[in-house]
Motif scaffolding. Structure first.
Motif, PDB file in Angstrom:
ATOM      1  N   GLY A 179      17.555 -47.303 -17.293  1.00 54.94           N
ATOM      2  CA  GLY A 179      16.986 -46.238 -17.043  1.00 54.94           C
ATOM      3  C   GLY A 179      14.885 -46.523 -17.316  1.00 54.94           C
ATOM      4  N   ARG A 190      12.001 -48.341 -15.073  1.00 49.59           N
ATOM      5  CA  ARG A 190       9.865 -47.466 -14.924  1.00 49.59           C
ATOM      6  C   ARG A 190       9.277 -48.160 -16.098  1.00 49.59           C
ATOM      7  N   ARG A 191       9.862 -49.010 -16.842  1.00 46.01           N
ATOM      8  CA  ARG A 191       8.474 -49.727 -17.106  1.00 46.01           C
ATOM      9  C   ARG A 191       8.447 -51.276 -16.705  1.00 46.01           C
ATOM     10  N   GLU A 235       5.496 -49.295 -13.895  1.00 45.24           N
ATOM     11  CA  GLU A 235       4.460 -48.971 -14.633  1.00 45.24           C
ATOM     12  C   GLU A 235       3.562 -50.244 -14.968  1.00 45.24           C
TER      13      GLU A 235
END
Length: 226
Positions: A214, A218-219, A222
């Protein structure tokens, strides 16, 4: 390119070669048109002769030669399904291509019930778009690898000369991953990701021990990378 040819911005003896290199460096979304290049160079007056590429008879021949001129991507997709024939899903393929190539989305999800053909769609998409990338990595998660194992495999294909001793902490390994992803344009496909999720949970929580996936996703969404 036309303006550059008119202004003699390319070396007289290497015009065609330099133009092809410029096209590749600009990450264009379509194959280079060799017939157009031949017509452009042959129509330009010059004090010194242009070194023209050989004219091509058909568009299919043009595509074959162009493919040879562009360096082939490093690929690791031995775990992918064999999809000798594929029918339908034109809209899904078009949408994925638009997201990944035109909009350069960092993360895209393909969702659907089991057996609907998600893997076949992804494999077809991967083969069709491979030439747009420097690295293509397909990984099925059916064997439930840890995130560290996945990162190690990513390093092997992104940077074959990676050091033997990798950073110990997960955060340091993530930073190294994004350092690699800033240097090459890569397509990474993770198949069967749902195996790592909590059963019966529609919110997408990862099973205990796989929470780092997760964080990774997410990284990827982003941070800046290619």
């Amino acid at each position: 390119i036309t303006l550059g040819v008119k202004q003699h911005a390319f070396s007289a003896e290497h015009e065609a070669e330099e133009i092809r290199m410029l096209w590749k460096a600009a990450h264009q979304k379509v194959l280079f048109d060799e017939q157009w290049l031949y017509g452009l160079l042959s129509s330009q007056p010059s004090s010194s002769p242009h070194f023209l590429p050989a004219p091509l008879e058909t568009s299919s021949a043009s595509e074959k030669i162009t493919t040879q001129l562009v360096a082939r991507p490093r690929v690791r997709w031995e775990g992918a399904l064999a999809v000798p024939t594929f029918y339908g899903r034109e809209e899904e393929l078009r949408l994925l291509t638009h997201w990944v190539v035109q909009e350069r989305c960092r993360v895209a999800s393909v969702l659907g019930v089991g057996g609907v053909g998600k893997s076949a769609l992804l494999v077809t998409f991967m083969h069709q778009l491979a030439e747009q990338f420097e690295v293509v990595f397909f990984r099925s998660l059916c064997d439930v690898p840890s995130c560290d194992v996945l990162l190690d495999e990513c390093f092997q294909i992104l940077s074959p000369q990676s050091p033997d001793v990798m950073p110990a902490s997960f955060e340091q390994r993530l930073n190294l991953l994004f350092e690699r992803l800033s240097q090459v344009r890569a397509l990474v496909i993770l198949d069967n990701l749902e195996i790592l999720l909590e059963e019966g949970d529609t919110k997408g929580y990862f099973r205990p021990g796989f929470e780092e996936y997760g964080v990774l996703l997410r990284r990827l969404a982003e941070r800046e990378h290619q």
